[in-house]
Design an enzyme around this catalytic site. Structure first.
Site, PDB file in Angstrom:
ATOM      1  N   HIS A  17       0.849  -1.206   0.000  1.00 60.28           N
ATOM      2  CA  HIS A  17       0.000   0.000   0.000  1.00 60.28           C
ATOM      3  C   HIS A  17       0.876   1.244   0.000  1.00 60.28           C
ATOM      4  O   HIS A  17       2.098   1.163  -0.153  1.00 60.28           O
ATOM      5  CB  HIS A  17      -1.011  -0.035   1.144  1.00 60.28           C
ATOM      6  CG  HIS A  17      -0.418  -0.143   2.519  1.00 60.28           C
ATOM      7  ND1 HIS A  17       0.441   0.787   3.040  1.00 60.28           N
ATOM      8  CD2 HIS A  17      -0.561  -1.094   3.479  1.00 60.28           C
ATOM      9  CE1 HIS A  17       0.782   0.440   4.261  1.00 60.28           C
ATOM     10  NE2 HIS A  17       0.193  -0.715   4.549  1.00 60.28           N
ATOM     11  N   HIS A  20       4.096   1.275   2.295  1.00 59.57           N
ATOM     12  CA  HIS A  20       5.285   0.603   1.749  1.00 59.57           C
ATOM     13  C   HIS A  20       5.825   1.406   0.553  1.00 59.57           C
ATOM     14  O   HIS A  20       7.035   1.513   0.341  1.00 59.57           O
ATOM     15  CB  HIS A  20       4.950  -0.804   1.239  1.00 59.57           C
ATOM     16  CG  HIS A  20       4.188  -1.649   2.216  1.00 59.57           C
ATOM     17  ND1 HIS A  20       2.871  -1.996   2.025  1.00 59.57           N
ATOM     18  CD2 HIS A  20       4.548  -2.204   3.391  1.00 59.57           C
ATOM     19  CE1 HIS A  20       2.470  -2.737   3.039  1.00 59.57           C
ATOM     20  NE2 HIS A  20       3.462  -2.879   3.886  1.00 59.57           N
ATOM     21  N   CYS A 125       4.119 -10.000  20.926  1.00 58.22           N
ATOM     22  CA  CYS A 125       3.104  -9.473  19.995  1.00 58.22           C
ATOM     23  C   CYS A 125       3.397 -10.082  18.618  1.00 58.22           C
ATOM     24  O   CYS A 125       4.458  -9.815  18.030  1.00 58.22           O
ATOM     25  CB  CYS A 125       3.177  -7.954  19.921  1.00 58.22           C
ATOM     26  SG  CYS A 125       2.190  -7.288  18.570  1.00 58.22           S
ATOM     27  N   CYS A 128       3.866  -7.493  15.704  1.00 61.48           N
ATOM     28  CA  CYS A 128       5.205  -6.876  15.627  1.00 61.48           C
ATOM     29  C   CYS A 128       6.289  -7.937  15.507  1.00 61.48           C
ATOM     30  O   CYS A 128       7.437  -7.611  15.232  1.00 61.48           O
ATOM     31  CB  CYS A 128       5.508  -6.063  16.879  1.00 61.48           C
ATOM     32  SG  CYS A 128       4.447  -4.656  17.135  1.00 61.48           S
ATOM     33  N   CYS A 143       0.007  -3.423  22.721  1.00 62.45           N
ATOM     34  CA  CYS A 143       1.140  -2.893  21.959  1.00 62.45           C
ATOM     35  C   CYS A 143       0.688  -1.625  21.249  1.00 62.45           C
ATOM     36  O   CYS A 143      -0.441  -1.531  20.785  1.00 62.45           O
ATOM     37  CB  CYS A 143       1.645  -3.963  20.984  1.00 62.45           C
ATOM     38  SG  CYS A 143       1.652  -3.488  19.268  1.00 62.45           S
ATOM     39  N   HIS A 146      -0.288  -2.188  17.301  1.00 60.27           N
ATOM     40  CA  HIS A 146      -1.433  -3.016  16.883  1.00 60.27           C
ATOM     41  C   HIS A 146      -2.633  -2.902  17.798  1.00 60.27           C
ATOM     42  O   HIS A 146      -3.711  -3.381  17.470  1.00 60.27           O
ATOM     43  CB  HIS A 146      -1.000  -4.480  16.748  1.00 60.27           C
ATOM     44  CG  HIS A 146       0.021  -4.677  15.686  1.00 60.27           C
ATOM     45  ND1 HIS A 146       1.367  -4.628  15.935  1.00 60.27           N
ATOM     46  CD2 HIS A 146      -0.111  -4.868  14.358  1.00 60.27           C
ATOM     47  CE1 HIS A 146       2.027  -4.793  14.807  1.00 60.27           C
ATOM     48  NE2 HIS A 146       1.154  -4.933  13.830  1.00 60.27           N
ATOM     49  N   LYS A 298      -5.564   4.769  11.188  1.00 59.99           N
ATOM     50  CA  LYS A 298      -4.481   3.864  10.837  1.00 59.99           C
ATOM     51  C   LYS A 298      -4.869   3.126   9.556  1.00 59.99           C
ATOM     52  O   LYS A 298      -6.035   2.765   9.382  1.00 59.99           O
ATOM     53  CB  LYS A 298      -4.326   2.853  11.982  1.00 59.99           C
ATOM     54  CG  LYS A 298      -3.168   1.910  11.851  1.00 59.99           C
ATOM     55  CD  LYS A 298      -3.131   1.011  13.093  1.00 59.99           C
ATOM     56  CE  LYS A 298      -1.979   0.058  13.096  1.00 59.99           C
ATOM     57  NZ  LYS A 298      -1.884  -0.942  12.083  1.00 59.99           N
ATOM     58  N   LYS A 301      -5.733  -3.179   6.113  1.00 56.68           N
ATOM     59  CA  LYS A 301      -6.512  -3.904   5.115  1.00 56.68           C
ATOM     60  C   LYS A 301      -7.878  -4.267   5.683  1.00 56.68           C
ATOM     61  O   LYS A 301      -8.887  -4.174   5.018  1.00 56.68           O
ATOM     62  CB  LYS A 301      -5.747  -5.167   4.729  1.00 56.68           C
ATOM     63  CG  LYS A 301      -6.002  -5.585   3.333  1.00 56.68           C
ATOM     64  CD  LYS A 301      -5.108  -6.724   2.918  1.00 56.68           C
ATOM     65  CE  LYS A 301      -4.833  -7.648   4.077  1.00 56.68           C
ATOM     66  NZ  LYS A 301      -4.350  -8.952   3.738  1.00 56.68           N
TER      67      LYS A 301
END
Ligand code: MSP
Length: 512
Positions: A17, A20, A125, A128, A143, A146, A298, A301
């Site tokens: 996305h 990246h 996690c 991560c 975390c 997330h 955030k 997907k």
């Protein structure tokens, strides 16, 4: 002169996305910029394919992990092809060459007594792929990235003596005179890292017994490598650590590792410690940028709010998409993006400023000089002015990853030429002074050529097109390389008198 630049290798449980894309396009622009400056560039990207997260994603989709990796890794390759990413190599951590590197590093650390067995119980996690101490979690015990609760894991694993590297790392991160100084950017994040280092380092688990989808340790095949160790070693494998010694010696150490802030700790602490342990030189710069949110939330997907490279390209075209993504926010802080923001920037910078310069310059050349570079005494004053502005600001901004600022300077250079056109009013000169008209149009073409050479790393295809449109004729990459050597403009400029121009069509149609 060599230049080795890397992106993180991306997890294959997600689709590529805009997040990246931001890191990858930034790296690509840097790679292209360095090539234009005569560097022998190695640009590495790829996919991170092992670990619990990938195994779980495969299971969820009823695929084998390898099937998922093959399918998703290909999606990253396709995305980078679409965005015209000029990587030198694309590494996949499931490749044989990478297994050999990981085994080699593990064996070396083991032989040096830096790895030992220990039983532990800690919070992990999976998102991560890392352990957390309670103090590093939020008030709900989740975390920060997330917003999920890590799970308690208890295993007997191989640990790496990270604590033994505290002083060595502190010296290398804080002392610019150290011969192995690692420059961490931006400053605030560097300070965070230093602050954490001061609190002390704990040894870290480097292996798993419960994760089958990983690289088995050479000295204990029942355990697999912790996915982060596996992943970091990609930077060695990609340039031939175990299969091409000459290449490896030529490019290592990395000149820049690029990433977002989420994984800075791994790159600035764990990775250098592994390298010191293995007796290898350290990367020179570790640069992290901020995190994008989309319309304030955030990107994920599952929330269905990601912007994909394909959507960007469909809306703006490849070159504009590249430009917009990297200029939307400064490299460093977090930023919120939106389609409206992207379109506004597209209209302001490209449709209006840039598009306007090209279209009216060419239209006037067509109307008054039959689409030929006017034959006149070379007037390079405006081009020199533009070159001076760019030389002063653009170059250092590019070298220091301030791409948004470099682009701002480009836009101000374009605006300067646009203002000069207004001041000269060539449409009036056409009635009164044909010599002056020829000289002015000639000057706009030359100034545009200078601008376009700087735009080249951002917008490779469009820049080449504009270069041909303005009648510069020769190969833009060759011309730019020569130009950046000493920034001297050839006597007759780049668009040679009497050269034929091309009709541009509409380069950047206005969007609503
Ligand atoms: N596999 C690890 C990296 C190993 S490198 C040795 C990983 N992968 S990831 O797929 O999660 O990619 C994280 C990176 O993707 C970030 O560091 C950043 O470069 C990019 N981004 C992903 N989402 C992003 C945003 N929302 N905003 C900005 N960059 C982001 O971590």
């Amino acid at each position: 002169m060599k230049f080795y630049i890397t992106t993180p290798i991306y997890y294959v449980n997600d689709i590529p996305h805009i997040g990246h894309s931001y890191t990858t396009i930034t790296s690509d622009i840097m790679a292209r910029w360095k090539r234009l400056n005569g560097f022998d560039v190695f640009f590495l990207t790829g996919t991170d394919e092992h670990g619990a997260k990938i195994a779980a994603a495969a299971k969820e989709r009823e695929k084998t992990p390898q099937e998922l990796c093959d399918e998703m890794s290909e999606k990253f390759r396709e995305a980078w092809k679409l965005l015209n990413i000029s990587y030198t190599d694309f590494i996949r951590t499931t490749q044989r060459r990478h297994f050999v590197s990981v085994e080699k590093i593990f064996q070396m650390l083991f032989d040096k007594g830096l790895i030992f067995k220990k039983k532990y119980e800690e919070l992990y996690c999976v998102g991560c792929e890392r352990f957390y101490a309670r103090k590093d979690l939020d008030e709900n015990g989740c975390c920060h990235f997330h917003k999920t609760k890590p799970v308690l894991q208890s295993e007997e694993n191989y640990f790496f003596k990270l604590s033994a590297f505290q002083n060595a790392l502190f010296e290398r991160i804080t002392n610019p005179n150290h011969k192995e100084y690692i420059e961490i950017q931006p400053e605030e994040r560097r300070n965070e890292i230093i602050g954490k280092l001061k609190l002390g380092l704990e040894d870290v688990s480097f292996s798993r017994t419960a994760v089958e989808w990983g690289i088995p340790l050479p000295f204990d095949k029942k355990q697999t490598s912790y996915v982060w160790v596996d992943a970091l070693i990609n930077y060695l494998t990609g340039i031939g650590y175990t299969e091409n010694e000459t290449n490896f010696q030529k490019y290592w150490p990395a000149d820049i590792h690029l990433m977002a802030k989420d994984i800075l700790w791994f790159h600035s602490v764990i990775w250098p410690a592994i390298l010191i342990g293995a007796g290898l030189p350290l990367p020179k710069r570790v640069y992290s940028h901020g995190f994008f949110t989309l319309n304030g939330s955030k990107m994920s997907k599952s929330l269905g709010n990601v912007i994909s490279p394909q959507e960007l390209v469909d809306k703006y075209g490849v070159d504009a998409a590249r430009y917009l993504v990297v200029t939307l926010m400064p490299f460093g802080p977090d930023g919120d993006i939106s389609w409206q923001g992207l379109t506004l920037k597209y209209n302001t910078d490209l449709a209006n400023n840039m598009g306007n310069l090209i279209s009216r310059t060419i239209k006037m050349t067509e109307k008054y000089f039959n689409l030929h570079v006017p034959q006149t005494v070379p007037n390079l004053e405006l081009a020199k002015k533009v070159a001076a502005i760019l030389k002063e600001n653009f170059v250092s901004d590019m070298d220091n990853m301030r791409l948004h600022k470099a682009a701002e300077t480009l836009q101000s250079a374009i605006a300067l030429v646009n203002r000069q056109i207004e001041t000269d009013a060539p449409w009036e000169l056409a009635k009164t002074d044909l010599d002056k008209l020829a000289s002015c149009i000639y000057a706009y073409l030359q100034a545009t050529d200078i601008i376009v050479m700087h735009l080249l790393p951002f917008m490779p295809t469009v820049s080449e097109k504009i270069w041909q449109i303005t009648g510069a004729g020769c190969d833009i990459n060759e011309a730019a390389k020569k130009y950046f050597e000493n920034t001297v403009i050839p006597e007759n400029g780049f668009s040679i008198p009497n050269a034929q121009l091309q009709s541009p069509g509409i380069l950047f149609p206005r969007l609503f």
